[in-house]
Design a protein around this motif. Structure first.
Motif, PDB file in Angstrom:
ATOM      1  N   SER A 120      36.768  64.667  56.027  1.00 41.27           N
ATOM      2  CA  SER A 120      35.504  63.991  56.291  1.00 41.27           C
ATOM      3  C   SER A 120      34.690  63.975  55.008  1.00 41.27           C
ATOM      4  N   PRO A 121      34.183  62.811  54.612  1.00 40.99           N
ATOM      5  CA  PRO A 121      34.441  61.489  55.178  1.00 40.99           C
ATOM      6  C   PRO A 121      35.820  61.006  54.738  1.00 40.99           C
ATOM      7  N   THR A 122      36.306  59.939  55.365  1.00 45.10           N
ATOM      8  CA  THR A 122      37.604  59.394  54.965  1.00 45.10           C
ATOM      9  C   THR A 122      37.472  58.478  53.752  1.00 45.10           C
ATOM     10  N   SER A 123      36.282  57.967  53.502  1.00 47.01           N
ATOM     11  CA  SER A 123      35.928  57.250  52.275  1.00 47.01           C
ATOM     12  C   SER A 123      34.411  57.176  52.244  1.00 47.01           C
ATOM     13  N   ALA A 124      33.853  56.863  51.079  1.00 46.79           N
ATOM     14  CA  ALA A 124      32.392  56.821  50.958  1.00 46.79           C
ATOM     15  C   ALA A 124      31.994  55.961  49.770  1.00 46.79           C
ATOM     16  N   THR A 125      30.758  55.497  49.807  1.00 46.44           N
ATOM     17  CA  THR A 125      30.148  54.809  48.677  1.00 46.44           C
ATOM     18  C   THR A 125      28.867  55.556  48.342  1.00 46.44           C
ATOM     19  N   ILE A 126      28.736  55.969  47.085  1.00 45.48           N
ATOM     20  CA  ILE A 126      27.527  56.664  46.644  1.00 45.48           C
ATOM     21  C   ILE A 126      27.019  56.019  45.371  1.00 45.48           C
ATOM     22  N   CYS A 127      25.763  56.263  45.061  1.00 41.87           N
ATOM     23  CA  CYS A 127      25.147  55.733  43.842  1.00 41.87           C
ATOM     24  C   CYS A 127      25.155  56.803  42.758  1.00 41.87           C
ATOM     25  N   ASP A 128      24.952  56.359  41.518  1.00 41.74           N
ATOM     26  CA  ASP A 128      24.929  57.253  40.370  1.00 41.74           C
ATOM     27  C   ASP A 128      23.914  58.368  40.588  1.00 41.74           C
ATOM     28  N   GLY A 129      24.326  59.594  40.340  1.00 39.78           N
ATOM     29  CA  GLY A 129      23.451  60.751  40.487  1.00 39.78           C
ATOM     30  C   GLY A 129      23.462  61.374  41.868  1.00 39.78           C
ATOM     31  N   GLU A 130      24.063  60.707  42.844  1.00 37.53           N
ATOM     32  CA  GLU A 130      24.143  61.268  44.188  1.00 37.53           C
ATOM     33  C   GLU A 130      25.360  62.171  44.299  1.00 37.53           C
ATOM     34  N   ASN A 131      25.332  63.061  45.289  1.00 38.11           N
ATOM     35  CA  ASN A 131      26.511  63.876  45.558  1.00 38.11           C
ATOM     36  C   ASN A 131      26.918  63.702  47.002  1.00 38.11           C
ATOM     37  N   LEU A 132      28.092  64.189  47.308  1.00 40.11           N
ATOM     38  CA  LEU A 132      28.676  64.013  48.634  1.00 40.11           C
ATOM     39  C   LEU A 132      29.489  65.252  48.971  1.00 40.11           C
ATOM     40  N   THR A 133      29.285  65.797  50.176  1.00 43.99           N
ATOM     41  CA  THR A 133      30.068  66.939  50.635  1.00 43.99           C
ATOM     42  C   THR A 133      31.361  66.431  51.265  1.00 43.99           C
ATOM     43  N   LEU A 134      32.485  66.960  50.792  1.00 42.54           N
ATOM     44  CA  LEU A 134      33.811  66.609  51.298  1.00 42.54           C
ATOM     45  C   LEU A 134      34.357  67.819  52.050  1.00 42.54           C
ATOM     46  N   THR A 191      47.542  73.973  52.611  1.00 41.66           N
ATOM     47  CA  THR A 191      48.752  74.781  52.715  1.00 41.66           C
ATOM     48  C   THR A 191      48.637  75.716  53.909  1.00 41.66           C
ATOM     49  N   ASP A 192      49.715  75.764  54.687  1.00 38.36           N
ATOM     50  CA  ASP A 192      49.846  76.696  55.805  1.00 38.36           C
ATOM     51  C   ASP A 192      50.836  77.773  55.388  1.00 38.36           C
ATOM     52  N   ILE A 193      51.199  78.636  56.301  1.00 39.53           N
ATOM     53  CA  ILE A 193      52.170  79.666  55.984  1.00 39.53           C
ATOM     54  C   ILE A 193      53.563  79.175  56.306  1.00 39.53           C
ATOM     55  N   PRO A 194      54.584  79.539  55.597  1.00 38.97           N
ATOM     56  CA  PRO A 194      54.548  79.876  54.176  1.00 38.97           C
ATOM     57  C   PRO A 194      54.842  78.629  53.363  1.00 38.97           C
ATOM     58  N   GLU A 195      53.932  78.214  52.567  1.00 39.40           N
ATOM     59  CA  GLU A 195      54.107  77.085  51.643  1.00 39.40           C
ATOM     60  C   GLU A 195      54.392  75.744  52.303  1.00 39.40           C
ATOM     61  N   SER A 196      53.931  75.543  53.505  1.00 39.62           N
ATOM     62  CA  SER A 196      54.044  74.251  54.156  1.00 39.62           C
ATOM     63  C   SER A 196      52.812  73.452  53.749  1.00 39.62           C
ATOM     64  N   LYS A 197      52.998  72.350  52.989  1.00 41.60           N
ATOM     65  CA  LYS A 197      51.883  71.626  52.379  1.00 41.60           C
ATOM     66  C   LYS A 197      51.806  70.190  52.875  1.00 41.60           C
ATOM     67  N   ASN A 198      50.571  69.663  52.898  1.00 41.83           N
ATOM     68  CA  ASN A 198      50.335  68.268  53.217  1.00 41.83           C
ATOM     69  C   ASN A 198      49.104  67.834  52.430  1.00 41.83           C
ATOM     70  N   SER A 199      48.995  66.550  52.101  1.00 38.05           N
ATOM     71  CA  SER A 199      47.869  66.057  51.301  1.00 38.05           C
ATOM     72  C   SER A 199      47.226  64.849  51.953  1.00 38.05           C
ATOM     73  N   ARG A 200      45.924  64.676  51.685  1.00 34.29           N
ATOM     74  CA  ARG A 200      45.152  63.500  52.109  1.00 34.29           C
ATOM     75  C   ARG A 200      44.283  63.081  50.933  1.00 34.29           C
ATOM     76  N   VAL A 201      43.897  61.803  50.905  1.00 29.23           N
ATOM     77  CA  VAL A 201      43.037  61.303  49.835  1.00 29.23           C
ATOM     78  C   VAL A 201      41.713  60.802  50.398  1.00 29.23           C
ATOM     79  N   ILE A 202      40.668  60.920  49.567  1.00 30.25           N
ATOM     80  CA  ILE A 202      39.333  60.439  49.920  1.00 30.25           C
ATOM     81  C   ILE A 202      38.838  59.577  48.765  1.00 30.25           C
ATOM     82  N   PRO A 203      38.829  58.248  48.923  1.00 25.55           N
ATOM     83  CA  PRO A 203      38.273  57.404  47.864  1.00 25.55           C
ATOM     84  C   PRO A 203      36.742  57.400  47.926  1.00 25.55           C
ATOM     85  N   ILE A 204      36.113  57.519  46.761  1.00 26.79           N
ATOM     86  CA  ILE A 204      34.647  57.436  46.657  1.00 26.79           C
ATOM     87  C   ILE A 204      34.349  56.287  45.706  1.00 26.79           C
TER      88      ILE A 204
END
Length: 103
Positions: free
Chosen positions: A28-42, A81-94
């Motif tokens: 969360s969020p799955t994508s976002a648009t922000i302006c210069d100087g703003e921040n966003l919690t992922l 990462t879960d136990i042991p070393e089971s990994k998955n990835s997601r991307v968040i475009p800003i």
């Protein structure tokens, strides 16, 4: 597996392979648009540990919550990462809207 030596003597051994499921990452969020100087919690959930990249514009690269303050459009990747070393990835475009040029 069965092995046979030069005298035709054989022995058999076996092992069990346990296939673990990948963590199911939620972001969360799955994508976002922000302006210069703003921040966003992922935020990510669904795993035990989290690594975020690229580091540029992030307050930290580990943990389920990071604060992004990029200075250009950036796609962040979180790897859970879960136990042991089971990994998955997601991307968040800003995205950054086009900056107005003043004269």
């Amino acid at each position: 597996v069965t092995g046979t030596d030069a005298n035709s003597c054989s022995a058999t051994a076996s092992t069990m392979v346990n296939v673990l499921p990948l963590p199911t990452l939620q972001i969360s969020p799955t994508s976002a648009t922000i302006c210069d100087g703003e921040n966003l919690t992922l935020t990510a959930s669904g795993a035990l540990t989290y690594l975020w990249s690229p580091a540029l514009g992030l307050n930290t690269t580990s943990g389920n919550t990071v604060v992004a303050t990029p200075n250009t459009s950036t796609t962040y990747t979180v790897t859970g990462t879960d136990i042991p070393e089971s990994k998955n990835s997601r991307v968040i475009p800003i995205f950054f809207p086009n900056k107005a040029i003043s004269s």
